[in-house]
Design an enzyme around this catalytic site. Sequence first.
Site, mmCIF file in Angstrom:
data_model
loop_
_atom_site.group_PDB
_atom_site.id
_atom_site.type_symbol
_atom_site.label_atom_id
_atom_site.label_comp_id
_atom_site.label_asym_id
_atom_site.label_seq_id
_atom_site.Cartn_x
_atom_site.Cartn_y
_atom_site.Cartn_z
ATOM 1 N N SER A 22 0.811 -1.229 0.000
ATOM 2 C CA SER A 22 0.000 0.000 0.000
ATOM 3 C C SER A 22 0.839 1.273 0.000
ATOM 4 O O SER A 22 0.278 2.373 -0.046
ATOM 5 C CB SER A 22 -0.937 0.008 1.216
ATOM 6 O OG SER A 22 -0.200 -0.105 2.424
ATOM 7 N N ASN A 110 -2.312 -2.312 13.240
ATOM 8 C CA ASN A 110 -3.766 -2.121 13.251
ATOM 9 C C ASN A 110 -4.163 -0.833 13.960
ATOM 10 O O ASN A 110 -4.955 -0.039 13.444
ATOM 11 C CB ASN A 110 -4.450 -3.321 13.918
ATOM 12 C CG ASN A 110 -4.284 -4.597 13.123
ATOM 13 O OD1 ASN A 110 -3.731 -4.595 12.027
ATOM 14 N ND2 ASN A 110 -4.765 -5.708 13.667
ATOM 15 N N HIS A 156 -39.484 21.856 -12.397
ATOM 16 C CA HIS A 156 -39.566 20.944 -13.552
ATOM 17 C C HIS A 156 -38.850 21.515 -14.773
ATOM 18 O O HIS A 156 -39.190 21.189 -15.912
ATOM 19 C CB HIS A 156 -41.027 20.634 -13.907
ATOM 20 C CG HIS A 156 -41.856 20.184 -12.758
ATOM 21 N ND1 HIS A 156 -41.843 18.889 -12.282
ATOM 22 C CD2 HIS A 156 -42.718 20.857 -11.952
ATOM 23 C CE1 HIS A 156 -42.669 18.777 -11.255
ATOM 24 N NE2 HIS A 156 -43.204 19.973 -11.019
ATOM 25 N N SER A 277 -13.605 23.938 -28.894
ATOM 26 C CA SER A 277 -13.769 22.711 -29.666
ATOM 27 C C SER A 277 -12.616 22.563 -30.643
ATOM 28 O O SER A 277 -12.155 23.545 -31.220
ATOM 29 C CB SER A 277 -15.097 22.750 -30.425
ATOM 30 O OG SER A 277 -15.129 21.772 -31.444
ATOM 31 N N LYS A 283 -17.117 27.510 -30.487
ATOM 32 C CA LYS A 283 -17.553 26.914 -29.230
ATOM 33 C C LYS A 283 -16.762 27.439 -28.019
ATOM 34 O O LYS A 283 -15.561 27.684 -28.093
ATOM 35 C CB LYS A 283 -17.399 25.386 -29.268
ATOM 36 C CG LYS A 283 -18.297 24.691 -30.251
ATOM 37 C CD LYS A 283 -19.760 24.804 -29.879
ATOM 38 C CE LYS A 283 -20.114 24.067 -28.603
ATOM 39 N NZ LYS A 283 -19.902 22.615 -28.727
ATOM 40 N N ASN A 285 -16.980 25.965 -24.261
ATOM 41 C CA ASN A 285 -17.650 24.924 -23.488
ATOM 42 C C ASN A 285 -17.436 25.081 -21.975
ATOM 43 O O ASN A 285 -16.316 25.382 -21.537
ATOM 44 C CB ASN A 285 -17.148 23.545 -23.926
ATOM 45 C CG ASN A 285 -17.434 23.271 -25.390
ATOM 46 O OD1 ASN A 285 -18.470 23.661 -25.907
ATOM 47 N ND2 ASN A 285 -16.491 22.616 -26.059
ATOM 48 N N GLU A 290 -18.881 21.021 -16.068
ATOM 49 C CA GLU A 290 -19.225 19.649 -16.439
ATOM 50 C C GLU A 290 -18.362 18.647 -15.685
ATOM 51 O O GLU A 290 -18.837 17.569 -15.297
ATOM 52 C CB GLU A 290 -19.075 19.477 -17.949
ATOM 53 C CG GLU A 290 -20.136 20.239 -18.733
ATOM 54 C CD GLU A 290 -19.925 20.226 -20.235
ATOM 55 O OE1 GLU A 290 -20.792 20.744 -20.942
ATOM 56 O OE2 GLU A 290 -18.868 19.722 -20.685
ATOM 57 N N TYR A 317 -9.741 -6.477 12.834
ATOM 58 C CA TYR A 317 -9.165 -5.988 11.586
ATOM 59 C C TYR A 317 -9.142 -7.086 10.533
ATOM 60 O O TYR A 317 -8.859 -8.248 10.810
ATOM 61 C CB TYR A 317 -7.744 -5.467 11.817
ATOM 62 C CG TYR A 317 -7.121 -4.920 10.543
ATOM 63 C CD1 TYR A 317 -7.457 -3.654 10.079
ATOM 64 C CD2 TYR A 317 -6.243 -5.692 9.785
ATOM 65 C CE1 TYR A 317 -6.916 -3.153 8.900
ATOM 66 C CE2 TYR A 317 -5.697 -5.208 8.606
ATOM 67 C CZ TYR A 317 -6.042 -3.940 8.169
ATOM 68 O OH TYR A 317 -5.522 -3.451 7.002
ATOM 69 N N GLN A 322 -7.916 -2.224 3.934
ATOM 70 C CA GLN A 322 -6.939 -1.434 3.198
ATOM 71 C C GLN A 322 -7.594 -0.729 2.015
ATOM 72 O O GLN A 322 -7.079 0.277 1.508
ATOM 73 C CB GLN A 322 -5.802 -2.340 2.710
ATOM 74 C CG GLN A 322 -4.667 -1.603 2.018
ATOM 75 C CD GLN A 322 -3.438 -2.472 1.865
ATOM 76 O OE1 GLN A 322 -2.735 -2.747 2.829
ATOM 77 N NE2 GLN A 322 -3.201 -2.943 0.650
#
Length: 462
Positions: A22, A110, A156, A277, A283, A285, A290, A317, A322
């Site tokens: 890890s 742990n 709506h 674009s 364009k 954007n 987003e 544990y 992990q």
Amino acid sequence: MALWGGRFKSGSSDMFKQVNDSLPFDHVMAVEDIFGSIIWSRALKNAGVLNEDEQSQIETVLGNLKTQAEEGNIDFSESPEEDIHSFVEAYLTKELGDLGRKLHTGRSRNDQVATDFRLWVRNHLGEIRQDCINLIGALLQCANRHESAVIPGYTHLQRAQPVYFAHWSLAYVEMLKRDLSRIDDLLARMNQCPLGSGALAGTTFAVDRQQIAESLGFSSPCLNSLDAVSDRDFVLEMLFVASTSMMHLSRMAEDLIFYNSGEAGFLQLGDDVTSGSSLMPQKKNPDALELMRGKCGRVFGHLQGLLVTMKGLPLAYNKDMQEDKEGAIDTANQWHICLCIAVEVLNSMSLNEEACRKAAQQGYANATELADYLVAKNIPFRTAHDIAGQAVVAAIEKGLALEDMEISDLQSIHKDIDSDVYECLQLESVLNKRDQLGGTSKQTVTKALYIELENWDALKRS
């Protein structure tokens, strides 16, 4: 060398190391691991395991390593160690020989990792808390710049009733205030220290767990060793709080994407938070917004993933735990980035107040005012609602706004409609009649903005 190698005749396979190690991601907890190790060395000295000179040597070496970690001067990529705990102990042993091997007395990875991760989450929540405060400030400043601007309110995704743009901004301030309260609640709830719980059953050495907790900035030690090493509620709760906050950011992003669209044309986003674009030269954007909206789903996934991982685990544990790290680390990073880019978006955008006002006057958004006008003439609301609906149909057929209808045409729908109706149908009247607490009148919005600006000043100092 692995911390557990004595029991084994051969080393780990390359494939096992790939799934087991890890350090490639838990190295981000280096500062927290070293800090915890320094405090543990002091606890061992107080318990008589280390003498004063031994503890001093250990703390000096760890202090130097901590400084390197804080400055980003450690290359973890070349280390053969499996995790950050092994890395720190290997460094200490290299510098101090067998003395370095004493540090882990009475401690397990742990309780060590549970402590490290609580410290890491706590530190990052502090940073994200400030990010939320900064975004609240950006929304308030945006509201202040456009205090008189009016936009259509939607239900709506249909034009419903007009609201002040500042009222829209303050709606997201309310959401962020709740996010802040959830962060504060989480910080209070998770502020218990697992260190000293051992692998699962506690430790036989006379360490003062209350003092350890206080030294690490916790309010108290965890009260049950089994729970202390296996609890990941704090990670799940962090992921939930992040998911809720990201959902708020995603909703705000969606609003602004729509307001920025050619169909609405209410605002323009700055060049620094948009892109073009590769094919269409015209364009511009709203990519920052987003991406905020998209990253929301990514964070939701991390929450769901850890819930599924934890649901079937027995005490105490298990190595499955992990899997808590990578999702939480990514969540903290994405949450921080999105809060920061939201500030840049708000600071960069320009509102087309004329287009906003024109849109707010369209869509028969004052039909409710006509119904309320009739209610004031002692007509039941349901009847008034029907009459107003008939007036909207007549106006649509004539291609007129309600306020542009002839009084004779309105009176043909209902005799109690008089010429004073026109005042009620004007935009300012529609807005300013909503002067109750939480409404969108100029008076209530200005007052709310003033209060929130004062609160924000206090938040910045908290």
